[in-house]
Design an enzyme around this catalytic site. Structure first.
Site, PDB file in Angstrom:
ATOM      1  N   LYS A  57       0.864  -1.177   0.000  1.00 11.10           N
ATOM      2  CA  LYS A  57       0.000   0.000   0.000  1.00 11.10           C
ATOM      3  C   LYS A  57       0.897   1.222   0.000  1.00 11.10           C
ATOM      4  O   LYS A  57       1.906   1.276   0.709  1.00 11.10           O
ATOM      5  CB  LYS A  57      -0.884  -0.006   1.258  1.00 11.10           C
ATOM      6  CG  LYS A  57      -1.881   1.145   1.335  1.00 11.10           C
ATOM      7  CD  LYS A  57      -2.944   1.008   0.262  1.00 11.10           C
ATOM      8  CE  LYS A  57      -4.098   1.967   0.453  1.00 11.10           C
ATOM      9  NZ  LYS A  57      -5.019   1.503   1.533  1.00 11.10           N
ATOM     10  N   SER A  59       0.839   5.781  -0.749  1.00 11.66           N
ATOM     11  CA  SER A  59       0.132   6.992  -1.150  1.00 11.66           C
ATOM     12  C   SER A  59       0.260   7.153  -2.662  1.00 11.66           C
ATOM     13  O   SER A  59       1.323   6.868  -3.232  1.00 11.66           O
ATOM     14  CB  SER A  59       0.748   8.218  -0.472  1.00 11.66           C
ATOM     15  OG  SER A  59       0.800   8.061   0.927  1.00 11.66           O
ATOM     16  N   HIS A 150      -7.370   9.692   8.199  1.00 15.94           N
ATOM     17  CA  HIS A 150      -7.848   8.511   8.916  1.00 15.94           C
ATOM     18  C   HIS A 150      -8.925   8.869   9.946  1.00 15.94           C
ATOM     19  O   HIS A 150      -9.831   9.627   9.672  1.00 15.94           O
ATOM     20  CB  HIS A 150      -6.680   7.747   9.530  1.00 15.94           C
ATOM     21  CG  HIS A 150      -5.626   7.354   8.544  1.00 15.94           C
ATOM     22  ND1 HIS A 150      -5.940   6.918   7.269  1.00 15.94           N
ATOM     23  CD2 HIS A 150      -4.276   7.345   8.630  1.00 15.94           C
ATOM     24  CE1 HIS A 150      -4.813   6.636   6.629  1.00 15.94           C
ATOM     25  NE2 HIS A 150      -3.802   6.889   7.416  1.00 15.94           N
TER      26      HIS A 150
END
Length: 282
Positions: A57, A59, A150
């Site tokens: 994962k 950005s 988040h």
């Protein structure tokens, strides 16, 4: 002998939800041997730049800079409407306007930082800290602003902080497309058949969690113990959607727009290839 796949994912609830099945081998690993490491998103970005993972994962900001060596997998991305980072202030009615002010961002190569640069160019000093430190530092007035990601989307008001703007809304208003935050990238050096299998396992893990969301809660709690189950599932509902299962044409278009805008502010050189999504796998 099975091929080892060193996979990096974040500790965020949307990832621990999506990868619950893979991490606990509740889906067919298709002959691969997954070694999973969970880290903060900026740590994942840094480790990808160091060449540490086969797939991880990351950005989409970092993915732009890694586009020559990686491809985006169709499954596992976080993008959508109403999912953007929030620009918060320590004091009410304060706005970014000069370089005597300080804005905290959650890492040099996060998409949150890219969005701040897109919409607030040449304003404030930027300091990078772990995302979970941003709201506490704002509460202590150790900085003027913070780009919050988040769980902070749900808790900033009870923490006594102040909303400047929703950076995701700014993106959506300008582009009419969902905001791409992050996705799973895989090394171009992987054999094509391995890339297909990695994608298929991730897709299966997502489908397993979506079919029975509560089954993933123990894994999610393990990495986000300070949050209630309700907050964890709010997070999943916000960040896990049809585009997480498969980017599709709309998701691919959003990635192209991000590539174009990154070029416009000089993040990547003009004419550089944008983000490439691996063809849908079997």
């Amino acid at each position: 002998m099975s091929q080892t796949i060193h996979l990096g994912i974040s500790t965020c609830p949307n990832d621990t939800f999506a990868f619950h099945g893979l991490m606990n081998k509740l889906v067919d690993w298709r002959g691969l041997d997954f070694q999973v490491e969970l880290l903060d998103i900026q740590q994942l970005n840094d480790r990808l730049f160091a060449g540490d993972f086969h797939a991880a994962k990351t950005s989409f900001h970092a993915a732009l800079l890694l586009a020559e060596s990686t491809m985006v997998l169709p499954s596992g991305s976080a993008l959508g409407h109403g999912v953007g980072p929030l620009l918060l202030a320590a004091k009410s009615d304060d706005v970014p306007q000069n370089d005597s002010q300080v804005t905290l961002c959650p890492g040099q190569h996060t998409t949150a930082t890219l969005l701040f640069r897109l919409f607030y160019p040449q304003t404030t000093q930027v300091q990078h800290v772990v995302f979970s430190d941003i709201m506490p530092k704002l509460q202590q007035q150790a900085a003027d602003f913070g780009v919050c990601i988040h769980e902070g989307r749900f808790t900033w008001q009870q923490e006594g902080l102040h909303l400047v703007t929703d950076l995701g809304e700014l993106w959506e208003n300008e582009t009419a497309s969902p905001l791409p935050l992050g996705g799973i990238v895989a090394r171009r050096s992987l054999p094509a058949e391995t890339m297909v299998d990695v994608q298929a396992v991730i897709h299966d893990s997502l489908q397993l969690a979506l079919a029975d969301p509560d089954s993933a809660l123990p894994t999610m709690r393990q990495y986000a113990q300070e949050f209630s189950d309700d907050v964890l599932m709010q997070h999943v509902k916000l960040y896990v959607n049809d585009w997480t299962v498969d980017l599709g044409a709309v998701g691919r278009s959003a990635l192209q727009q991000l590539s174009d805008r990154a070029q416009a502010i000089g993040l990547v050189a003009p004419g550089t290839a944008g983000l490439e999504v691996y063809p849908n796998a079997r």
